[in-house]
Structure formats: structure tokens, C-alpha cells
Design an enzyme around this catalytic site. Structure first.
Site, PDB file in Angstrom:
ATOM      1  N   SER A  58      67.423  71.869  41.959  1.00 43.27           N
ATOM      2  CA  SER A  58      66.437  71.341  41.007  1.00 43.27           C
ATOM      3  C   SER A  58      65.049  71.680  41.506  1.00 43.27           C
ATOM      4  CB  SER A  58      66.554  69.822  40.906  1.00 43.27           C
ATOM      5  OG  SER A  58      65.963  69.200  42.035  1.00 43.27           O
ATOM      6  N   ASP A  59      64.073  71.737  40.592  1.00 48.47           N
ATOM      7  CA  ASP A  59      62.711  71.730  41.084  1.00 48.47           C
ATOM      8  C   ASP A  59      62.477  70.334  41.672  1.00 48.47           C
ATOM      9  OD1 ASP A  59      60.155  72.286  41.797  1.00 48.47           O
ATOM     10  OD2 ASP A  59      59.585  73.193  39.891  1.00 48.47           O
ATOM     11  N   TRP A  60      61.464  70.221  42.510  1.00 43.53           N
ATOM     12  CA  TRP A  60      61.275  68.982  43.282  1.00 43.53           C
ATOM     13  C   TRP A  60      60.895  67.814  42.347  1.00 43.53           C
ATOM     14  CZ3 TRP A  60      63.251  72.629  45.723  1.00 43.53           C
ATOM     15  CH2 TRP A  60      63.430  72.664  47.090  1.00 43.53           C
ATOM     16  N   GLY A  61      61.885  67.029  41.971  1.00 45.68           N
ATOM     17  CA  GLY A  61      61.639  65.934  41.038  1.00 45.68           C
ATOM     18  C   GLY A  61      62.057  66.284  39.620  1.00 45.68           C
TER      19      GLY A  61
END
Ligand code: BGC
Length: 694
Positions: A237-240
Site C-alpha cells: 500500500s502507499d503509506w496510509g
């Protein structure tokens, strides 16, 4: 038995021995850039690092606090836009090799790049991290780049999948784009990365597509990426970017990362474990994610003791970075009464004046997650002085400033004892006044130096910096900031031949000063050797051969994302321009840009002398073009091949090749082209300069 099957058998064995806690530990961040290891079974943690321009500095495991060691100073590569401006697949590969070997050298397993999102608008703050507005150019450079990285037992992580083209409202914006447009424009680089480069990892985007968050999108990850394209690697995932435990469990995402330090609370951590224990989610879904990670670890030789060690800051890396830097510089204009303005002919004892903040500004440390703690970064001032040595004097005046100076910050104290809210307001007001004052002084200083300094050569080096080109931010317009247009015009009235160099990640408006400018050079953020590469070009040691990987619009309203579609809106963004992105829209509607896609000049002249076309096999063919260098300098030329899009409205790039030709000689360039025999090919040197049809 093939290797993949062997890897899967071993992965399944390990999964059979793992506890639920151990599995859960592998599929979410246990540190900001790391998952948890399973030491009992010899499974290491997975270590990630940004980004496309080099290997990022190390952070404290639980905070965005740099560790502050000198060991994470690294080679700083030209940004992806600069790599794209080389139009050289060999240099894209070389850049990937540098990044991969350095990532390994720094002990990383996955490098979070390259970014292959399409430059839909010149305002997007992250465009410098991306290659081009054109999907063909993007994929043809991304594929060798990824192969280069992955040669070093490191995973590339292509990002951000998909349609991640603005920073405004980036965590939530819902992108409405039709499937045909995704196929034509926004998917090709991702698909080629999977099918041709064998990319080991893909990062989901923050944005939504038609209501689904990309990082947990069943449509994007399961149906398109895994099922349609056959991707069997790891999705991060992208961070968050994950927002729901149940959906993430079902979707083709394997690792949830985030920016916060409450690692156990991540959707794919304790909440997921509880749901599995309560039999609300099947453990098999988690086993599949762990399987992808364990297979990747074997592909990278993380489990067998046969892994390459890597290295960083080697002399070879710095040399490779210089080569990329030299070929990425684009000469946009070069006129002159008798002789052309560039290259400069600097004689012994002459004096040169450099004007502009970017003449001595370092850019590596800016931009957001693409920031680099560079081992060194040569500025243009350093590059020029280093090349000219003691035979010429190089003076520098700043001319303008992009930001608040230390003196302004200190002024805050004067009002610090007054009421908070008012003091904040008046502090800003005071800063603004200070900045205006400082700009005026710098302006006058530059004009006076140019007028009275008795200089043989005056060069302006300005443009943008990472206050403008940065993650999480889109520019509001295309203007050239900090009072530069007025300064350039005033300087041209004193020094009519003054070449202008623009450094930046995105084009800027030039209408108010371009007509008076005889020589214009464009440089994207160009890595640690960028200042030297620029000096070599200005002095004619290197003949420029870069070409624009984007259209330089005359004005923002000429860009389809702004005049037809929407850009920078919050909530929803509609790509109503469909596939008419960049030059596709301009050619379909006969709008002339300032400088077209694919454009770039040389210090010599080339002529196309002959074209041969081979028969197509499987929608692919080759074109052989003979080029003559009719000028006086050796140089490299890029030949671009376009074809009509099936709707007949525009031409699109379908092949390109770059070749070195000595002055007075001929050379052949063999170009791979994506086309069938019944398609007309247009051969040229920019999208607007077609020399022949075949
Ligand atoms: C960016 C990613 C980056 C990640 C980790 C996010 O904010 O969008 O591109 O890889 O942070 O730093």
C-alpha cells in the site's frame, strides 16, 4: 520443476509452520519502513526505502526522525523526468542499475520506485518523479530501469497504481476515468512493467478510482493487475492507503504500510487477526499474501545466502549519473546574429557573471518522499568554475530569492510577546515585507552587476525548486515565480545575448520573456553531477541531445486536463478529456505549444537520409533510419516514430531511437516500433516536426 514452483513449495512449507501472529507480522509495517521478521524460521524483515532519485536517508524505526548518520549519504540520480529527457533506454537501464546496487548496498530489499504516473497537468507537484505525459515513452524507459534495479537482488516497486495524477486531496480524491482511457494512457507503463520487466512489486495509489481506494481495490488489484496481467508479486500500500480490514483482506494487497507508529492498530494488524480468530475472515486469504512475500524473498535471494552485496557511492555510479545528466539537458532555443549564442566561447582572462538562485542551489533534499541525502551535489556555479579553472573568473549574484531568509525568521521575536493570533498575522505580514525588501535588493544588485561589472558573459540560471515541485502540493498556475520574468527582461535590455537556463520539474509560462531570449536551456533536477553536466553543455564540451518528454504549453488553458477535464478539485475529479492527454489533445485540436513534445536542439544539424521499414510480426516492426550529421560538431540525435490513433484524431508515439553521429558522417538507427503493416508511420524529430511518412 520450474523455479517459481520450487519457490512456492518452500513458501508453503514455511507458512505451514507459522503462527497467525507471525503471518500477520509479515503483512504490515512493524516500523515505518520495515515489516516484522520471523527469526525462528530464518525469515528476515522486509526493508523498504524511497525513492526514484536514490536511496532515502534512514529514519528512526517509529518516527519520522532522521537517524542522522553519515552512512546514508548516497548517489543522487537525475529525477525520472530528466531520465525521460534523454530518450535513451540504455541510460534508463544504467540509472536503474545504480539505484538497485545502491539500495542493496544500503541493505534494502525494496526500492519504492520508479514512479510511472502520467503527467496529466503541468501543475502536479510530483511530476518530477514521473517520466512523461506519454505512455509509450514512459513504459519504454521504465522497463529497462526496473530490470536494472532488479539485477541487484532488490525489488523495484512501481508506483502509484493507478491514475494518481494530482496531489490535491490526494488521500481521498475519487478519480472518474473510463476504462478505455485507462487502457490507452494510464495502464500501459504498469502493464509493461509486469509483463516485460517482471517487476516484483507494485504500490497502490492513495486516490480512489470510481469509489474504490486503489490500495484495496478489487477491480484494480484483483481483476486488472493479478488476473488480467498475471502479476504474482507483492502489492504494497502507499503509506496510509488502506482504509478497511475486510476489504483489504479480500483485495490483492499484501502489505499495509502507514506513516503512524501505532503499528498494531493498522487495518491489516490486530484488527485483521481478531477477525480471523472470530472466523469472520478466512486465514487462507492471509496465507496467499504471505506466500507472495515469501516467493519474493526467494527471488531476491533473501533466504538462501546467495545474495549480491551491492555498493553505494562508487566512482562508476557517479560517472553513470554524469552521463545521464549530460544527455538529459534540452536546448530549446539558440539564435544569434553571426554566431549562435551557445556554446559560449570563453577565452583566457574573461569574466562570467551567473545570475539566479538556481545557479548555486542544491535540490536533492527537497520534494517530499523523493528527497535524497546526497553524498554531494554540484551546482552550476561549481560546475562552471571547475571546468574553467583559473583562466576565467566566475562571479555569482543571487538575483532573486525563493524564500524567507534567516533574518526574517529572527524578526518573529520582536512580536513574540504580543497576543498569539495577532502576532502570527503580523509576523506573516512582517515576513512578506522583508521578503519584498530582500527581493528588491537582490534585483538591484543583479542589475548593477550586469550593468557595471564589465562582464564578457552573463548567464541567468533560474526556474523552480522543490518549494514548487513537491509531494502533497500542486501549483496554482504555471507562472515563473519570485519576480524572475521582470528580472530576465531587465537583464536582456542590458545583455541581449544572455542565455537563460531554467531548472525545474515542470514547465513554466515564458510568454513575457521568451521573444527576447536568444538561447534557452532546460534542465530537470539533474542529480549530483547536474551542475557539471550543465557547464559542459554551456561550454560546448557536450553537445546537447535531450528532448522534451512533455509539451511545454503556452498557457495552462491549452492543457486538456484544465480546459476539458478537471484538475486539482477536491472530492471528485473527472478526466473528461479522456485519452486526449498532453500532445494528443494539442494535435487533435491544432493548438501550437511553446515547445512541442519530443523537441530539442543540438549544436549541429542532422538530416534524415533514408528510411527502411521491415515487415511486422505480432504488431511489432522495425524501422531503420539513416541520419547524416551535416554540421560541424559530433552529436546525438533522437528519431521519433508516430502513428495515427485508431480514432484518427491524433498521432501517438510508437517508437524512438537515439544515435551518435560524427560531424560529416552517416549513421543508422534501428528503431523498434509498435505497429502493424497497414499503419502509416510518421518519422520526425518532435511530434510537430515530421520529416517523412512511410
Ligand atoms: C508516497 C510514496 C512513498 C511513501 C513512503 C508516500 O507519501 O506517496 O510515494 O513511497 O510515502 O515514503
Amino acid at each position: 520443476m520450474n523455479q517459481q514452483a520450487e519457490y512456492e513449495i518452500k513458501a508453503k512449507q514455511l507458512i505451514g509452520e507459522m503462527t497467525l501472529d507471525e503471518k500477520i507480522g509479515m503483512i504490515h509495517g512493524a516500523e515505518i519502513f520495515k515489516t516484522a521478521a520471523v527469526p525462528r524460521l530464518g525469515i528476515p524483515a522486509m526493508a523498504f526505502s524511497d525513492g526514484p532519485c536514490g536511496v532515502r536517508q534512514d529514519f528512526d524505526p517509529a518516527h519520522w526522525q532522521a537517524i542522522g548518520t553519515s552512512r546514508d549519504e548516497v548517489s543522487y540520480l537525475p529525477c525520472n523526468s530528466a531520465i525521460a529527457a534523454t530518450w535513451n533506454t540504455g541510460l534508463a537501464k544504467a540509472s536503474g542499475e545504480v539505484l538497485g546496487e545502491e539500495a542493496r548496498g544500503r541493505g534494502k530489499d525494496m526500492i519504492l520506485g520508479p514512479g510511472v504516473n502520467i503527467k496529466r497537468s503541468p501543475l502536479c507537484g510530483r511530476n518530477f518523479e514521473y517520466f512523461s505525459e506519454d505512455p509509450y515513452l514512459t513504459k519504454e524507459l521504465a522497463v529497462p530501469f526496473i530490470k536494472g534495479v532488479q539485477n541487484w537482488d532488490v525489488s523495484a516497486c512501481i508506483k502509484h497504481f493507478a491514475a494518481n495524477n494530482q496531489e490535491t486531496d490526494r488521500l481521498n480524491v475519487d478519480t472518474f476515468v473510463d476504462d478505455e482511457t485507462l487502457e490507452e494512457i494510464y495502464y500501459p507503463a504498469f502493464e509493461a512493467a509486469v509483463k516485460r520487466a517482471g517487476v516484483h512489486s507494485v504500490m497502490g495509489a492513495y486516490n480512489k478510482i470510481k469509489g474504490e481506494h486503489c490500495c484495496q481495490s478489487v477491480t484494480q488489484l484483483n481483476k486488472v493487475l493479478r488476473k488480467k496481467w498475471g502479476f504474482d508479486g507483492v502489492v504494497v500500500s502507499d503509506w496510509g492507503g488502506v482504509h478497511d480490514t475486510d476489504i483489504a483482506a479480500e483485495a490483492g494487497i499484501d502489505v499495509e504500510m502507514n506513516v503512524t507508529d501505532n503499528f498494531d492498530d493498522y487495518y491489516m494488524a490486530e484488527p485483521l487477526k481478531e477477525k480471523i480468530k472470530a472466523k469472520e475472515i478466512s486465514e487462507e486469504l492471509i496465507d496467499e499474501k504471505v506466500l507472495h512475500i515469501l516467493v519474493l524473498m526467494q527471488r531476491l535471494h533473501m533466504l538462501d545466502g546467495k545474495r549480491k552485496a551491492g555498493a553505494y557511492n562508487t566512482r562508476e555510479h557517479h560517472d553513470a549519473i554524469l552521463k545521464v545528466g549530460e544527455e538529459s539537458i534540452v536546448l530549446l532555443k539558440n539564435e544569434g546574429k553571426d554566431d549562435k549564442v551557445l556554446p559560449l566561447n570563453v577565452k583566457q582572462g574573461e569574466k562570467i557573471l551567473l545570475i539566479g538562485e538556481n545557479a548555486d542551489k542544491k535540490h536533492a533534499a527537497g520534494g517530499g518522499s523523493a528527497e535524497i541525502k546526497a553524498f554531494y551535489e554540484l551546482t552550476p556555479l561549481q560546475g562552471l568554475q571547475m571546468l574553467l579553472g583559473g583562466n576565467a573568473t566566475v562571479d555569482y549574484v543571487q538575483g532573486y530569492t525563493s524564500g524567507a531568509s534567516e533574518a526574517q525568521d529572527a524578526s518573529w521575536q520582536a512580536t513574540s510577546l504580543t497576543d498569539q493570533e495577532n502576532s502570527e498575522e503580523s509576523r506573516k505580514e512582517e515576513q512578506k515585507k522583508q521578503l519584498e525588501k530582500e527581493r528588491k535588493e537582490l534585483y538591484e544588485q543583479a542589475i548593477s552587476a550586469a550593468r557595471n561589472g564589465n562582464y564578457d558573459h552573463v548567464i541567468f540560471i533560474g526556474g523552480l525548486n522543490h518549494d514548487e515541485d513537491q509531494e502533497g502540493y500542486d501549483r496554482k498556475d504555471m507562472s515563473l515565480p519570485y519576480g524572475q520574468p521582470e528580472l530576465i527582461n531587465e537583464l536582456h535590455s542590458l545583455c541581449p545575448d544572455m542565455p537563460v537556463v531554467m531548472i525545474g520539474g515542470n514547465p513554466v509560462e515564458m510568454d513575457s520573456w521568451i521573444d527576447n531570449t536568444k538561447a534557452l536551456v532546460w534542465m530537470f533536477y539533474n542529480g549530483m553531477e547536474g551542475g557539471k553536466a550543465l557547464a559542459e553543455v554551456l561550454l560546448g564540451h557536450i553537445n546537447p541531445s535531450g528532448k522534451l518528454p512533455v509539451s511545454f504549453y503556452k498557457k495552462l488553458e491549452d492543457c486538456s486536463a484544465h480546459c476539458v477535464g478537471e484538475f486539482g478539485t477536491e472530492g471528485e475529479v473527472h478526466y473528461t478529456e479522456k485519452d486526449e492527454v498532453g500532445y494528443r489533445y494539442l494535435t487533435a485540436h491544432n493548438i501550437k505549444p511553446l515547445f512541442p513534445f519530443g523537441y530539442g536542439l543540438s549544436y549541429t544539424e542532422f538530416k534524415i537520409d533514408g528510411i527502411k521499414r521491415l515487415l511486422s510480426v505480432d504488431h511489432k516492426t522495425q524501422v531503420v533510419v539513416t541520419i547524416e550529421n551535416t554540421g560541424k560538431a559530433d552529436g546525438k540525435e533522437v528519431i521519433e516514430v508516430y502513428k495515427d490513433h485508431k480514432n484518427g484524431k491524433y498521432r501517438k508515439l510508437c517508437g524512438f531511437g537515439k544515435v551518435n553521429v560524427a560531424a560529416g558522417y552517416f549513421a543508422d538507427v534501428v528503431i523498434d516500433v509498435e505497429a502493424d503493416d497497414d499503419e502509416t508511420l510518421y518519422i520526425g524529430t518532435s511530434v510537430d516536426d515530421i520529416k517523412a511518412k512511410i
